[in-house]
Design a protein around this motif. Sequence first.
Motif, PDB file in Angstrom:
ATOM      1  N   PRO A  15      23.146   4.489  -5.880  1.00 49.26           N
ATOM      2  CA  PRO A  15      21.947   4.260  -6.691  1.00 49.26           C
ATOM      3  C   PRO A  15      21.164   3.041  -6.227  1.00 49.26           C
ATOM      4  N   GLU A  16      19.859   3.167  -6.227  1.00 46.99           N
ATOM      5  CA  GLU A  16      18.950   2.083  -5.835  1.00 46.99           C
ATOM      6  C   GLU A  16      18.469   1.378  -7.102  1.00 46.99           C
ATOM      7  N   ILE A  17      18.478   0.037  -7.076  1.00 48.32           N
ATOM      8  CA  ILE A  17      18.163  -0.748  -8.270  1.00 48.32           C
ATOM      9  C   ILE A  17      17.082  -1.772  -7.957  1.00 48.32           C
ATOM     10  N   HIS A  18      16.060  -1.836  -8.806  1.00 43.05           N
ATOM     11  CA  HIS A  18      15.016  -2.859  -8.715  1.00 43.05           C
ATOM     12  C   HIS A  18      14.880  -3.477 -10.104  1.00 43.05           C
ATOM     13  N   ALA A  19      14.973  -4.817 -10.216  1.00 39.51           N
ATOM     14  CA  ALA A  19      14.976  -5.456 -11.527  1.00 39.51           C
ATOM     15  C   ALA A  19      14.242  -6.781 -11.500  1.00 39.51           C
ATOM     16  N   SER A  20      13.557  -7.068 -12.618  1.00 37.70           N
ATOM     17  CA  SER A  20      12.954  -8.378 -12.832  1.00 37.70           C
ATOM     18  C   SER A  20      12.934  -8.647 -14.331  1.00 37.70           C
ATOM     19  N   GLY A  21      13.002  -9.910 -14.717  1.00 32.75           N
ATOM     20  CA  GLY A  21      13.010 -10.246 -16.136  1.00 32.75           C
ATOM     21  C   GLY A  21      14.413 -10.440 -16.667  1.00 32.75           C
ATOM     22  N   GLY A  22      14.643 -10.002 -17.902  1.00 34.13           N
ATOM     23  CA  GLY A  22      15.880 -10.315 -18.593  1.00 34.13           C
ATOM     24  C   GLY A  22      16.961  -9.266 -18.520  1.00 34.13           C
ATOM     25  N   LEU A  23      16.796  -8.241 -17.676  1.00 32.50           N
ATOM     26  CA  LEU A  23      17.789  -7.174 -17.581  1.00 32.50           C
ATOM     27  C   LEU A  23      17.956  -6.773 -16.130  1.00 32.50           C
ATOM     28  N   ALA A  24      19.227  -6.611 -15.713  1.00 34.06           N
ATOM     29  CA  ALA A  24      19.538  -6.167 -14.361  1.00 34.06           C
ATOM     30  C   ALA A  24      20.554  -5.038 -14.460  1.00 34.06           C
ATOM     31  N   ALA A  25      20.969  -4.523 -13.322  1.00 33.31           N
ATOM     32  CA  ALA A  25      21.975  -3.466 -13.283  1.00 33.31           C
ATOM     33  C   ALA A  25      22.869  -3.692 -12.072  1.00 33.31           C
ATOM     34  N   ARG A  26      24.101  -3.271 -12.198  1.00 34.35           N
ATOM     35  CA  ARG A  26      25.075  -3.410 -11.125  1.00 34.35           C
ATOM     36  C   ARG A  26      25.747  -2.070 -10.878  1.00 34.35           C
ATOM     37  N   ARG A  27      25.935  -1.729  -9.611  1.00 41.06           N
ATOM     38  CA  ARG A  27      26.676  -0.521  -9.267  1.00 41.06           C
ATOM     39  C   ARG A  27      28.162  -0.782  -9.500  1.00 41.06           C
ATOM     40  N   THR A  28      28.783   0.021 -10.348  1.00 33.45           N
ATOM     41  CA  THR A  28      30.200  -0.147 -10.656  1.00 33.45           C
ATOM     42  C   THR A  28      31.025   1.059 -10.221  1.00 33.45           C
ATOM     43  N   GLY A  29      30.415   1.978  -9.527  1.00 32.94           N
ATOM     44  CA  GLY A  29      31.079   3.157  -8.999  1.00 32.94           C
ATOM     45  C   GLY A  29      30.090   3.946  -8.179  1.00 32.94           C
ATOM     46  N   PRO A  30      30.537   4.949  -7.431  1.00 27.45           N
ATOM     47  CA  PRO A  30      29.612   5.730  -6.594  1.00 27.45           C
ATOM     48  C   PRO A  30      28.474   6.365  -7.385  1.00 27.45           C
ATOM     49  N   HIS A  31      28.744   6.712  -8.659  1.00 29.67           N
ATOM     50  CA  HIS A  31      27.738   7.380  -9.482  1.00 29.67           C
ATOM     51  C   HIS A  31      27.540   6.669 -10.818  1.00 29.67           C
ATOM     52  N   THR A  32      27.856   5.381 -10.884  1.00 30.35           N
ATOM     53  CA  THR A  32      27.806   4.648 -12.155  1.00 30.35           C
ATOM     54  C   THR A  32      27.102   3.315 -11.980  1.00 30.35           C
ATOM     55  N   VAL A  33      26.234   2.973 -12.929  1.00 29.14           N
ATOM     56  CA  VAL A  33      25.646   1.639 -12.980  1.00 29.14           C
ATOM     57  C   VAL A  33      25.832   1.089 -14.388  1.00 29.14           C
ATOM     58  N   HIS A  34      26.018  -0.227 -14.481  1.00 29.09           N
ATOM     59  CA  HIS A  34      26.102  -0.914 -15.766  1.00 29.09           C
ATOM     60  C   HIS A  34      24.906  -1.839 -15.921  1.00 29.09           C
ATOM     61  N   LEU A  35      24.263  -1.810 -17.077  1.00 30.91           N
ATOM     62  CA  LEU A  35      23.174  -2.725 -17.381  1.00 30.91           C
ATOM     63  C   LEU A  35      23.756  -4.083 -17.763  1.00 30.91           C
ATOM     64  N   VAL A  36      23.121  -5.154 -17.258  1.00 25.47           N
ATOM     65  CA  VAL A  36      23.611  -6.509 -17.463  1.00 25.47           C
ATOM     66  C   VAL A  36      22.452  -7.385 -17.921  1.00 25.47           C
ATOM     67  N   GLY A  37      22.615  -8.081 -19.039  1.00 24.83           N
ATOM     68  CA  GLY A  37      21.589  -9.008 -19.495  1.00 24.83           C
ATOM     69  C   GLY A  37      21.606 -10.283 -18.669  1.00 24.83           C
ATOM     70  N   THR A  38      20.435 -10.734 -18.206  1.00 29.19           N
ATOM     71  CA  THR A  38      20.326 -11.973 -17.440  1.00 29.19           C
ATOM     72  C   THR A  38      19.595 -13.058 -18.216  1.00 29.19           C
ATOM     73  N   ALA A  39      19.089 -12.721 -19.398  1.00 32.07           N
ATOM     74  CA  ALA A  39      18.422 -13.682 -20.278  1.00 32.07           C
ATOM     75  C   ALA A  39      18.471 -13.122 -21.692  1.00 32.07           C
ATOM     76  N   ALA A  40      18.188 -13.978 -22.662  1.00 31.09           N
ATOM     77  CA  ALA A  40      18.173 -13.523 -24.055  1.00 31.09           C
ATOM     78  C   ALA A  40      16.955 -12.642 -24.279  1.00 31.09           C
ATOM     79  N   THR A  41      17.165 -11.352 -24.354  1.00 41.38           N
ATOM     80  CA  THR A  41      16.086 -10.397 -24.586  1.00 41.38           C
ATOM     81  C   THR A  41      16.678  -9.165 -25.253  1.00 41.38           C
TER      82      THR A  41
END
Length: 234
Positions: A15-41
């Motif tokens: 999976p391809e990921i593009h992020a800016s602001g208070g939310l990002a994503a990380r690849r945690t498996g070949p077909h899985t991504v987890h959303l990760v908060g990077t700021a209080a939002t």
Amino acid sequence: MRTDLRIVATADALPEIHASGGLAARRTGPHTVHLVGTAATPLGGDELHISVTVGQGARLAVRSVAATIALPAAATRISCARWLFEVAEGGELDVETEPLIVAGGADHRAVTTVRLAADARLRLRERVQIGRAGEDRGAWRGDLIADLDGLPLLRHRLGLGCAAATDDALSASRALDSELVYPDDRPVETFGLHATRLPLAAGGSLFTAVGARLSATTSPRTLSDAAVSAPATA
């Protein structure tokens, strides 16, 4: 603050990921991504724009690492989130993030748009709780708009909390557990007085359960026939 997150899944790549602001994503498996908060939002005044695209023949599972808390700000109590899910021919998308907690005084509004190809597969689960411990004065409104091959599949709006149509001094729902599944040919079902699964005219189903607290609300995952085909997470 404005947050933009775009996730693109294809059949032959991670999976391809593009992020800016208070939310990002990380690849945690070949077909899985987890959303990760990077700021209080989201705080009052924040706007979140999240786009997830699943290409032809691809599959993707979207999860999150923690619950999200919507908080009011000094200037405004309203925050907004716009979610867009697009699944192409033969694609599979499974979305189940941790609950959204709307703190006392906050007013969060979400618009979720789904665009499916006729042979796509989808499971989209959403959980909302009004108020942290000892709070009940938050508000939430959610719009769910789903199209199948460009034609309407579902138009649904629900409000919880202060000033919502369901707000009542004697018995007011403060929690929601919902799940949109496509395809799904199960008939209409009710589970007590506060939960139901309704078939959609063009196929698929919408499960909706409301209650005082999420911990005491009927869940589609605890029902005996809840196992609907969904993409693998590994």
